[in-house]
Design an enzyme around this catalytic site. Structure first.
Site, short mmCIF file in Angstrom:
data_model
loop_
_atom_site.label_atom_id
_atom_site.label_comp_id
_atom_site.label_asym_id
_atom_site.label_seq_id
_atom_site.Cartn_x
_atom_site.Cartn_y
_atom_site.Cartn_z
N HIS A 67 0.42 -0.88 -0.20
CA HIS A 67 0.29 -0.50 -0.24
C HIS A 67 1.23 1.38 0.15
O HIS A 67 0.36 2.28 -0.87
CB HIS A 67 -1.03 -0.14 1.28
C1 BDR Z 1 -3.53 1.32 5.22
O1 BDR Z 1 -3.47 0.29 6.10
C2 BDR Z 1 -1.86 -0.28 7.19
O2 BDR Z 1 -2.63 -1.36 7.63
C3 BDR Z 1 -1.24 0.49 6.07
O3 BDR Z 1 0.31 0.33 6.89
C4 BDR Z 1 -1.62 0.90 4.72
O4 BDR Z 1 -1.01 2.58 5.34
C5 BDR Z 1 -3.79 0.05 4.37
O5 BDR Z 1 -5.03 -0.07 4.19
#
Ligand code: BDR
Ligand code: CA
Length: 316
Positions: A243
């Site tokens: 992500h």
């Molecule tokens: C986001 O949520 C966190 O768990 C990850 O670091 C990312 O920023 C993805 O949904």
């Protein structure tokens, strides 16, 4: 290419950690003015420690790391140890960081840095809940003209939520802060699950990173292997979505992504759909465009970039 001056606001998290390593490998294009941390994936005492460990790993013990808000604006904190492990960055060795924690609160650092900058000169890169960013905007609205753009990770449209049926994690943790950011009037680039779920850390890609043979690549593989375990099971996919590095990858190579100017609003009231991002992708409302919603990523180009940059930390 213009060099971006940026503040990365994060809650490491393995994918935040890789975003930091990617950013710190690219000094020609990115001037990282500081790293601010927020409670999110794990509590604040761990996110600040994890950010400092990544600075150690990158050989950047000079980096300014600031701890910020330890809970969302309105709601109680939700964390995600089920995804990231009890340390937030399970998969990598944890010691005591050498990179010092700055005494100044992250929000004060953001406000002071922006106040001292020229108009439209600083890029904010929030990759966790938006609590620090919204608090800075609330406390010091005069900083807004200093923001060149906000390149953030959060939200979901076609993919649906990853932490509730409707909501992506960063939006769900602090929807009230996300609303303040989406309403701020500065240019916003949004990397939501629709793109991050296209850039999977498949076994073959992780093996290519491992083959680089440097300590940063080894650490990245350890984290990716842990991270992938949870998401591969959840999504039935070959590897976890990376992500947060999408934000840094866009700053380095915007052509990897495709996006569209849209109106994006965040649900802050409904118990059922709290944190949902209502993306007006087809322009069916008369609400003004306030962000670019990214919807497509070239995964191979993304991993070529990541592997090329991680190789800069040394070779086998
Ligand atoms: C986001 O949520 C966190 O768990 C990850 O670091 C990312 O920023 C993805 O949904
Ligand atoms: Ca994050």
């Amino acid at each position: 290419m213009t060099r971006h001056s940026l503040i990365i606001d994060c809650d490491p998290g393995q994918d935040d950690a890789i975003a930091l390593l990617l950013a710190l490998s690219s000094p020609d294009e990115l001037e990282v003015l500081g790293i601010t941390t927020v409670a999110g994936n794990v509590p604040l005492d761990l996110t600040q420690r994890n950010a400092r460990l990544m600075c150690d790993l990158a050989g950047r013990e000079d980096m300014k790391v600031h701890a910020g808000c330890d809970r969302p604006l309105v709601r109680d904190l939700i964390t995600a140890e089920n995804v990231h492990g009890s340390t937030g960055i399970d998969g990598v060795e944890i010691g005591t960081p050498r990179t010092p924690l700055q005494p100044q609160h992250a929000v004060d650092f953001i406000v002071d840095t922006l106040r001292g900058a020229a108009n439209e000169s600083i890029t904010l890169v929030p990759v966790g809940p938006l609590t620090n960013i919204a608090t800075a905007m609330n406390q010091a609205p005069d900083i807004l003209p200093k923001i060149r753009q906000i390149v953030m990770m959060g939200g979901a449209m076609r993919e649906g939520g990853n932490h509730s049926p409707s909501a992506e994690f960063n939006m769900l943790v602090d929807p009230h802060a996300a609303k303040i950011m989406f309403d701020c009037g500065r240019p916003i680039v949004t990397m939501g699950l629709d793109v991050s779920h296209q850039v999977l850390a498949s076994r073959a890609r992780v093996e290519r990173i491992r083959a680089l043979g440097n300590p940063v690549a080894d650490a990245a593989c350890g984290m990716l292997n842990f991270f992938s375990r949870h998401d591969s099971k959840k999504y039935g996919a070959d590897g976890a979505p990376l992500h947060d590095p999408c934000t840094i990858a866009w700053l380095l190579r915007p052509e990897i992504f495709q996006g569209k100017h849209c109106n994006i609003e965040v649900e802050t009231d409904s118990p059922l759909t709290l944190g949902h991002t209502a993306v007006d992708f087809w322009g069916v409302t008369d609400r003004a465009e306030n962000a670019v919603w990214m919807f497509k990523a070239d995964a191979d180009a993304f991993y070529e970039l990541l592997i090329e940059r991680l190789a800069r930390y040394g070779s086998a």
